[in-house]
Design a protein around this motif. Structure first.
Motif, short mmCIF file in Angstrom:
data_model
loop_
_atom_site.label_atom_id
_atom_site.label_comp_id
_atom_site.label_asym_id
_atom_site.label_seq_id
_atom_site.Cartn_x
_atom_site.Cartn_y
_atom_site.Cartn_z
N GLY A 164 0.60 -1.14 -0.24
CA GLY A 164 0.14 0.45 -0.17
C GLY A 164 0.88 1.57 0.22
O GLY A 164 0.13 2.69 -0.24
N LYS A 165 2.44 1.09 0.09
CA LYS A 165 3.00 2.36 0.51
C LYS A 165 3.29 2.59 -0.92
O LYS A 165 3.79 3.80 -1.61
N THR A 166 3.19 1.53 -2.25
CA THR A 166 3.70 2.10 -3.76
C THR A 166 2.44 1.78 -4.48
O THR A 166 2.23 0.39 -3.40
N THR A 167 3.13 2.11 -5.08
CA THR A 167 1.58 1.75 -7.00
C THR A 167 3.08 1.25 -7.35
O THR A 167 4.09 1.33 -7.81
N VAL A 168 2.22 0.51 -9.00
CA VAL A 168 3.28 0.16 -9.89
C VAL A 168 3.56 1.06 -10.87
O VAL A 168 4.78 0.73 -11.40
N THR A 170 4.75 3.87 -8.65
CA THR A 170 5.58 4.26 -8.13
C THR A 170 7.61 3.86 -8.79
O THR A 170 7.74 2.97 -8.88
N PRO A 171 7.98 5.35 -8.64
CA PRO A 171 9.01 4.89 -9.66
C PRO A 171 10.14 4.30 -8.58
O PRO A 171 10.44 4.32 -7.45
N LEU A 172 11.05 3.81 -9.02
CA LEU A 172 12.50 3.24 -8.47
C LEU A 172 12.69 3.44 -7.42
O LEU A 172 13.20 2.93 -6.66
N GLU A 173 13.43 4.72 -8.11
CA GLU A 173 14.34 5.72 -7.26
C GLU A 173 13.73 6.37 -5.91
O GLU A 173 14.00 6.28 -4.49
N ASP A 174 12.48 6.06 -6.34
CA ASP A 174 11.43 6.76 -4.85
C ASP A 174 11.30 5.84 -3.80
O ASP A 174 11.42 5.73 -3.02
N ALA A 175 10.80 4.32 -3.90
CA ALA A 175 10.86 2.95 -3.30
C ALA A 175 12.25 2.65 -2.30
O ALA A 175 12.69 2.76 -1.52
N PHE A 176 13.43 3.17 -3.23
CA PHE A 176 14.88 2.71 -2.50
C PHE A 176 14.90 4.04 -1.52
O PHE A 176 15.92 3.19 -0.91
N ALA A 177 14.51 5.37 -2.37
CA ALA A 177 14.79 6.41 -1.26
C ALA A 177 14.21 5.95 0.47
O ALA A 177 14.70 6.81 1.63
N ARG A 178 13.10 6.02 0.07
CA ARG A 178 12.05 5.48 1.10
C ARG A 178 12.16 4.16 2.44
O ARG A 178 12.27 4.01 2.96
N ARG A 179 13.30 3.49 1.32
CA ARG A 179 13.43 1.23 1.43
C ARG A 179 12.28 1.26 2.33
O ARG A 179 11.93 0.31 2.98
N GLY A 181 8.61 -0.62 -0.03
CA GLY A 181 7.61 -1.53 -0.87
C GLY A 181 7.04 -3.14 -0.89
O GLY A 181 7.14 -3.42 0.04
N VAL A 182 7.70 -3.20 -2.23
CA VAL A 182 7.15 -5.11 -2.24
C VAL A 182 7.23 -5.41 -2.93
O VAL A 182 8.93 -4.80 -3.99
N CYS A 183 7.28 -6.25 -3.00
CA CYS A 183 8.36 -7.40 -4.12
C CYS A 183 8.48 -6.67 -5.76
O CYS A 183 10.06 -6.30 -6.29
N GLN A 184 7.34 -6.16 -6.41
CA GLN A 184 7.53 -5.83 -7.23
C GLN A 184 9.01 -4.12 -7.43
O GLN A 184 9.67 -4.21 -7.83
N ASP A 185 8.46 -3.79 -6.33
CA ASP A 185 9.93 -2.23 -6.60
C ASP A 185 11.27 -3.19 -5.84
O ASP A 185 12.54 -2.79 -6.54
N PHE A 186 11.04 -3.63 -4.98
CA PHE A 186 12.94 -5.00 -4.55
C PHE A 186 13.32 -5.20 -6.20
O PHE A 186 14.38 -5.67 -5.83
N ALA A 187 12.57 -5.81 -6.54
CA ALA A 187 13.41 -6.56 -7.69
C ALA A 187 13.84 -5.41 -9.16
O ALA A 187 14.81 -5.87 -9.13
#
Length: 291
Positions: A164-168, A170-179, A181-187
């Motif tokens: 719920g913190k990210t969506t499809v 969401t730029p991967l740079e945002d998920a990386f900066a926030r540390r 996300g979900v499996c899609q972000d981590f992949a």
């Protein structure tokens, strides 16, 4: 290991849709260590045209056309899959520097050729912070198999699994900066980091065992289609799966549906339709061991 799988995807549209065209990527593959035993796909409304195909990467596609007006779409895929993957000897794999040199020299143009998984793709972009993140953990003299498992574990330890913190989108740079996300972000994060240091990495979409064996913890990401990373370990060892969400090799707990450069190549449903307003989506997955 034999599994019965069920995937259900539903859409509710705010207004009637006509002439909808879709590409589905929901049928599991027969590939290394995995065999599709039976499969049934049900689509409502029933398509006026339906055609099976394969894409460049070897993924199973279903092209469908629905002509009559409809206010929703339902896709149900049921399958039985046999999985028996040998655990690779990670210590016996070439070192990271060797793989980087072999990947740079590779000229195999087939869909699984490492040259396709080294640079930017639609969603994954190489960036200095992600490249530096990989370089902190991965050293040139390490066997690449051991280095990839260690890197997966670092992502698992340093990132919060937060549905719920990210969506499809969401730029991967945002998920990386926030540390988080979900499996899609981590992949995507792992792929971008590895490509940044010259290592071929692919995005894998599939299913994860829903119910763990007795005495083992439940895996993160089991309630939806899961995502992990394939890494090229050289011509002798080929591609191997690493799951950064769960800090593990992708072995008999994982069933592959599609492989590509990033999520854009493997989305379960793509399509062209005209409607107005936001649509509602439902998604459920079940993966039961039967033998």
């Amino acid at each position: 290991m034999i599994y019965d799988l069920a995937l259900k995807i539903g859409y509710e549209y705010p207004s009637d849709v006509k002439d909808a065209r879709h590409i589905l990527r929901v049928r599991p593959l027969t590939e290394r260590g995995q065999r599709l035993v039976t499969n049934r796909l049900t689509i409502t409304p029933q398509p006026d045209e339906s055609r099976a195909d394969r894409d460049f990467f070897g993924n199973a596609l279903d092209h469908v056309l629905i002509l009559p007006s409809h206010d929703g779409l339902s896709v149900t895929m049921r399958a039985r899959v046999e999985v028996n993957r040998a655990r690779p000897d990670l210590a016996a794999t070439p070192d990271v520097a060797e793989i980087r040199a072999m990947a740079a020299a590779a000229r195999d143009s087939d869909g699984d050729g490492p040259m396709h998984f080294l640079g930017d793709s639609r969603i994954v972009r190489l960036s200095e912070p992600l490249t530096a993140y990989a370089a902190e953990t991965i050293k040139d003299d390490q066997p690449i198999g051991e280095a990839m498992l260690a890197f997966s574990k670092r992502i698992r330890e340093e990132f919060d699994y937060a549905p719920g913190k990210t969506t499809v989108s969401t730029p991967l740079e945002d998920a990386f900066a926030r540390r988080e996300g979900v499996c899609q972000d981590f992949a995507h994060i792992m792929i971008a980091a590895l490509r940044g240091i010259g290592l071929p990495a692919a995005y894998v979409s599939g299913f994860l065992r829903t119910t763990p064996p007795p005495g083992k913890p439940r895996l993160e990401g089991a309630d939806a289609m899961h995502a992990w990373v394939d890494v090229w370990l050289g011509p002798d060892h080929g591609w191997a799966g690493f799951d950064p969400t769960n800090a593990m090799l992708a072995l008999d707990d994982h069933v592959v549906v599609a492989v590509g450069r990033d999520y854009g190549d493997v989305a379960p449903i793509d399509g062209v339709l005209i409607t107005a307003g936001p649509q509602k989506t439902t998604h459920s997955v079940d993966m039961k061991e039967v033998g």
